[in-house]
Write a protein that holds these residues in place. Structure first.
Motif, PDB file in Angstrom:
ATOM      1  N   SER A 152       0.840  -1.194   0.000  1.00  0.00           N
ATOM      2  CA  SER A 152       0.000   0.000   0.000  1.00  0.00           C
ATOM      3  C   SER A 152       0.877   1.247   0.000  1.00  0.00           C
ATOM      4  CB  SER A 152      -0.922  -0.025   1.225  1.00  0.00           C
ATOM      5  OG  SER A 152      -1.899   0.990   1.125  1.00  0.00           O
ATOM      6  N   GLU A 153       0.243   2.394   0.190  1.00  0.00           N
ATOM      7  CA  GLU A 153       0.949   3.668   0.172  1.00  0.00           C
ATOM      8  C   GLU A 153       0.625   4.468   1.421  1.00  0.00           C
ATOM      9  OE1 GLU A 153       1.209   4.692  -4.576  1.00  0.00           O
ATOM     10  OE2 GLU A 153      -0.321   5.712  -3.381  1.00  0.00           O
ATOM     11  N   ALA A 154       1.532   5.379   1.758  1.00  0.00           N
ATOM     12  CA  ALA A 154       1.299   6.396   2.777  1.00  0.00           C
ATOM     13  C   ALA A 154       1.642   7.728   2.128  1.00  0.00           C
ATOM     14  CB  ALA A 154       2.159   6.150   4.003  1.00  0.00           C
ATOM     15  N   LYS A 155       0.726   8.672   2.240  1.00  0.00           N
ATOM     16  CA  LYS A 155       0.945   9.988   1.634  1.00  0.00           C
ATOM     17  C   LYS A 155       1.352  10.982   2.704  1.00  0.00           C
ATOM     18  CE  LYS A 155      -2.038   9.211  -2.244  1.00  0.00           C
ATOM     19  NZ  LYS A 155      -2.177   9.809  -3.500  1.00  0.00           N
ATOM     20  N   ILE A 156       2.449  11.635   2.434  1.00  0.00           N
ATOM     21  CA  ILE A 156       2.893  12.759   3.247  1.00  0.00           C
ATOM     22  C   ILE A 156       2.505  13.972   2.406  1.00  0.00           C
ATOM     23  CG2 ILE A 156       4.876  13.899   4.276  1.00  0.00           C
ATOM     24  CD1 ILE A 156       6.176  11.118   4.543  1.00  0.00           C
ATOM     25  N   ALA A 157       1.382  14.614   2.790  1.00  0.00           N
ATOM     26  CA  ALA A 157       0.750  15.621   1.938  1.00  0.00           C
ATOM     27  C   ALA A 157       0.277  16.810   2.764  1.00  0.00           C
ATOM     28  CB  ALA A 157      -0.435  14.984   1.199  1.00  0.00           C
ATOM     29  N   PRO A 158       0.077  17.964   2.115  1.00  0.00           N
ATOM     30  CA  PRO A 158      -0.413  19.140   2.842  1.00  0.00           C
ATOM     31  C   PRO A 158      -1.680  18.821   3.640  1.00  0.00           C
ATOM     32  CG  PRO A 158       0.238  19.756   0.623  1.00  0.00           C
ATOM     33  CD  PRO A 158       0.301  18.245   0.694  1.00  0.00           C
ATOM     34  N   GLY A 159      -1.732  19.335   4.871  1.00  0.00           N
ATOM     35  CA  GLY A 159      -2.883  19.116   5.734  1.00  0.00           C
ATOM     36  C   GLY A 159      -2.787  17.872   6.587  1.00  0.00           C
ATOM     37  N   GLY A 160      -1.727  17.076   6.415  1.00  0.00           N
ATOM     38  CA  GLY A 160      -1.552  15.841   7.180  1.00  0.00           C
ATOM     39  C   GLY A 160      -0.122  15.721   7.661  1.00  0.00           C
ATOM     40  N   TYR A 161       0.486  14.598   7.342  1.00  0.00           N
ATOM     41  CA  TYR A 161       1.898  14.427   7.665  1.00  0.00           C
ATOM     42  C   TYR A 161       2.731  15.315   6.753  1.00  0.00           C
ATOM     43  CZ  TYR A 161       0.803  10.280  10.429  1.00  0.00           C
ATOM     44  OH  TYR A 161       0.314   9.420  11.382  1.00  0.00           O
ATOM     45  N   HIS A 162       3.872  15.792   7.261  1.00  0.00           N
ATOM     46  CA  HIS A 162       4.822  16.537   6.436  1.00  0.00           C
ATOM     47  C   HIS A 162       6.216  16.395   7.048  1.00  0.00           C
ATOM     48  CE1 HIS A 162       3.304  19.368   9.469  1.00  0.00           C
ATOM     49  NE2 HIS A 162       4.508  19.911   9.444  1.00  0.00           N
ATOM     50  N   LEU A 163       7.212  16.637   6.217  1.00  0.00           N
ATOM     51  CA  LEU A 163       8.590  16.622   6.672  1.00  0.00           C
ATOM     52  C   LEU A 163       8.967  18.064   6.987  1.00  0.00           C
ATOM     53  CD1 LEU A 163       9.951  14.248   3.878  1.00  0.00           C
ATOM     54  CD2 LEU A 163       9.102  13.620   6.157  1.00  0.00           C
ATOM     55  N   MET A 164       9.139  18.389   8.259  1.00  0.00           N
ATOM     56  CA  MET A 164       9.472  19.749   8.685  1.00  0.00           C
ATOM     57  C   MET A 164      10.970  19.963   8.493  1.00  0.00           C
ATOM     58  SD  MET A 164       8.484  22.636   9.981  1.00  0.00           S
ATOM     59  CE  MET A 164       6.944  22.405  10.824  1.00  0.00           C
ATOM     60  N   LEU A 165      11.318  20.962   7.695  1.00  0.00           N
ATOM     61  CA  LEU A 165      12.711  21.233   7.340  1.00  0.00           C
ATOM     62  C   LEU A 165      13.090  22.619   7.861  1.00  0.00           C
ATOM     63  CD1 LEU A 165      12.386  19.975   3.664  1.00  0.00           C
ATOM     64  CD2 LEU A 165      13.213  18.689   5.649  1.00  0.00           C
ATOM     65  N   GLU A 166      14.043  22.658   8.780  1.00  0.00           N
ATOM     66  CA  GLU A 166      14.451  23.912   9.405  1.00  0.00           C
ATOM     67  C   GLU A 166      15.959  24.091   9.317  1.00  0.00           C
ATOM     68  OE1 GLU A 166      11.254  24.541  12.928  1.00  0.00           O
ATOM     69  OE2 GLU A 166      12.732  22.959  13.288  1.00  0.00           O
ATOM     70  N   GLU A 167      16.400  25.335   9.491  1.00  0.00           N
ATOM     71  CA  GLU A 167      17.817  25.692   9.525  1.00  0.00           C
ATOM     72  C   GLU A 167      18.536  25.311   8.239  1.00  0.00           C
ATOM     73  OE1 GLU A 167      19.315  23.729  13.024  1.00  0.00           O
ATOM     74  OE2 GLU A 167      17.632  24.448  14.222  1.00  0.00           O
ATOM     75  N   PRO A 168      18.161  25.938   7.103  1.00  0.00           N
ATOM     76  CA  PRO A 168      18.862  25.619   5.855  1.00  0.00           C
ATOM     77  C   PRO A 168      20.354  25.902   5.986  1.00  0.00           C
ATOM     78  CG  PRO A 168      17.464  27.565   5.597  1.00  0.00           C
ATOM     79  CD  PRO A 168      17.194  27.003   6.953  1.00  0.00           C
ATOM     80  N   LYS A 169      21.172  25.021   5.438  1.00  0.00           N
ATOM     81  CA  LYS A 169      22.625  25.156   5.530  1.00  0.00           C
ATOM     82  C   LYS A 169      23.196  26.056   4.439  1.00  0.00           C
ATOM     83  CE  LYS A 169      23.353  20.835   7.937  1.00  0.00           C
ATOM     84  NZ  LYS A 169      24.052  19.545   7.942  1.00  0.00           N
ATOM     85  N   HIS A 170      22.363  26.400   3.451  1.00  0.00           N
ATOM     86  CA  HIS A 170      22.749  27.313   2.374  1.00  0.00           C
ATOM     87  C   HIS A 170      21.461  27.915   1.831  1.00  0.00           C
ATOM     88  CE1 HIS A 170      21.425  24.249  -0.546  1.00  0.00           C
ATOM     89  NE2 HIS A 170      22.001  23.376   0.273  1.00  0.00           N
ATOM     90  N   LYS A 171      21.606  28.904   0.973  1.00  0.00           N
ATOM     91  CA  LYS A 171      20.426  29.545   0.405  1.00  0.00           C
ATOM     92  C   LYS A 171      19.651  28.532  -0.437  1.00  0.00           C
ATOM     93  CE  LYS A 171      18.920  33.552  -2.154  1.00  0.00           C
ATOM     94  NZ  LYS A 171      18.465  33.504  -3.473  1.00  0.00           N
ATOM     95  N   ILE A 172      18.368  28.399  -0.156  1.00  0.00           N
ATOM     96  CA  ILE A 172      17.493  27.493  -0.896  1.00  0.00           C
ATOM     97  C   ILE A 172      16.325  28.321  -1.412  1.00  0.00           C
ATOM     98  CG2 ILE A 172      15.958  25.498  -0.728  1.00  0.00           C
ATOM     99  CD1 ILE A 172      17.874  24.429   1.461  1.00  0.00           C
ATOM    100  N   ALA A 173      15.990  28.138  -2.682  1.00  0.00           N
ATOM    101  CA  ALA A 173      14.928  28.926  -3.311  1.00  0.00           C
ATOM    102  C   ALA A 173      14.138  28.037  -4.266  1.00  0.00           C
ATOM    103  CB  ALA A 173      15.539  30.106  -4.065  1.00  0.00           C
ATOM    104  N   PRO A 174      12.931  28.484  -4.649  1.00  0.00           N
ATOM    105  CA  PRO A 174      12.158  27.739  -5.643  1.00  0.00           C
ATOM    106  C   PRO A 174      12.992  27.477  -6.890  1.00  0.00           C
ATOM    107  CG  PRO A 174      10.805  29.441  -4.673  1.00  0.00           C
ATOM    108  CD  PRO A 174      12.211  29.669  -4.175  1.00  0.00           C
ATOM    109  N   GLY A 175      12.870  26.284  -7.427  1.00  0.00           N
ATOM    110  CA  GLY A 175      13.663  25.865  -8.581  1.00  0.00           C
ATOM    111  C   GLY A 175      14.874  25.040  -8.186  1.00  0.00           C
ATOM    112  N   ASP A 176      15.276  25.114  -6.917  1.00  0.00           N
ATOM    113  CA  ASP A 176      16.395  24.304  -6.432  1.00  0.00           C
ATOM    114  C   ASP A 176      15.917  22.879  -6.177  1.00  0.00           C
ATOM    115  OD1 ASP A 176      18.006  26.567  -6.414  1.00  0.00           O
ATOM    116  OD2 ASP A 176      17.851  26.880  -4.247  1.00  0.00           O
ATOM    117  N   ASN A 177      16.860  22.013  -5.882  1.00  0.00           N
ATOM    118  CA  ASN A 177      16.579  20.649  -5.436  1.00  0.00           C
ATOM    119  C   ASN A 177      17.303  20.433  -4.123  1.00  0.00           C
ATOM    120  OD1 ASN A 177      15.042  19.499  -7.669  1.00  0.00           O
ATOM    121  ND2 ASN A 177      16.907  19.759  -8.849  1.00  0.00           N
ATOM    122  N   VAL A 178      16.662  19.747  -3.193  1.00  0.00           N
ATOM    123  CA  VAL A 178      17.314  19.384  -1.941  1.00  0.00           C
ATOM    124  C   VAL A 178      17.280  17.869  -1.803  1.00  0.00           C
ATOM    125  CG1 VAL A 178      16.828  21.569  -0.788  1.00  0.00           C
ATOM    126  CG2 VAL A 178      15.197  19.706  -0.588  1.00  0.00           C
TER     127      VAL A 178
END
Length: 169
Positions: free
Chosen positions: A118-144
């Motif tokens: 089966s599947e588990a969805k990590i999606a808006p409004g439910g589970y999410h991966l909280m990402l804090e303290e970026p180690k470098h500048k991160i902006a839309p269009g980048d990949n992490v």
């Protein structure tokens, strides 16, 4: 020696070695292109967990970002997502949005179970991966890069494209 026969010189041997090197480089490049186009999955023979549609919702002013993904379990047993890490962020945790009447809050959770076959969805409004303290500048269009650690010992490392809130909707 006739006119049609020439001794083998070092120039001819170099040509063969160079052709072999080019062939090996081409095969390696093809393998890299193939690997980049396939879904990320856990290392190992079983490949129980497959990662689908990963992305990160970026927020301005160093506000925490949120990672989303669908996890597919191809094994006969449930597998728990038990930890998240990233070379791009100082802190990465599994959170869940919990509603209480008219309010919502985010709480850290220890695990997310991906049921067998089966599947588990990590999606808006439910589970999410909280990402804090970026180690470098991160902006839309980048990949992490995020590493997802599972209870069966497997680790999945995959690329999450970064999107602005407007792109995420």
């Amino acid at each position: 020696m006739t006119n049609n026969m020439r001794p083998l010189t070092s120039m001819h041997r170099f040509g063969r070695a160079q052709a072999f090197a080019f062939a090996c480089a081409g095969a390696f490049a093809f393998a890299l292109m193939f690997a980049a186009s396939t879904p990320a999955h856990a290392a190992g023979a079983a490949q129980a967990i497959v990662v689908k549609n990963p992305w990160v919702r970026w927020l301005p002013n160093n506000l925490p970002a949120a990672g989303y993904v669908t996890l597919s379990n191809n094994s006969d047993k449930p597998i728990d997502l038990v930890d998240v890490s990233s070379a791009d962020y100082g802190s990465a945790m599994l959170h869940q949005t919990v509603s209480s009447g008219s309010t919502q809050k985010m709480v850290m959770v220890d695990k997310l179970t991906v049921p067998a076959h089966s599947e588990a969805k990590i999606a808006p409004g439910g589970y999410h991966l909280m990402l804090e303290e970026p180690k470098h500048k991160i902006a839309p269009g980048d990949n992490v890069r995020l590493k997802l650690h599972f209870s069966d010992g497997e680790t999945v490392e995959t690329t999450f494209p970064v999107k602005s809130p407007a792109q995420a909707n």
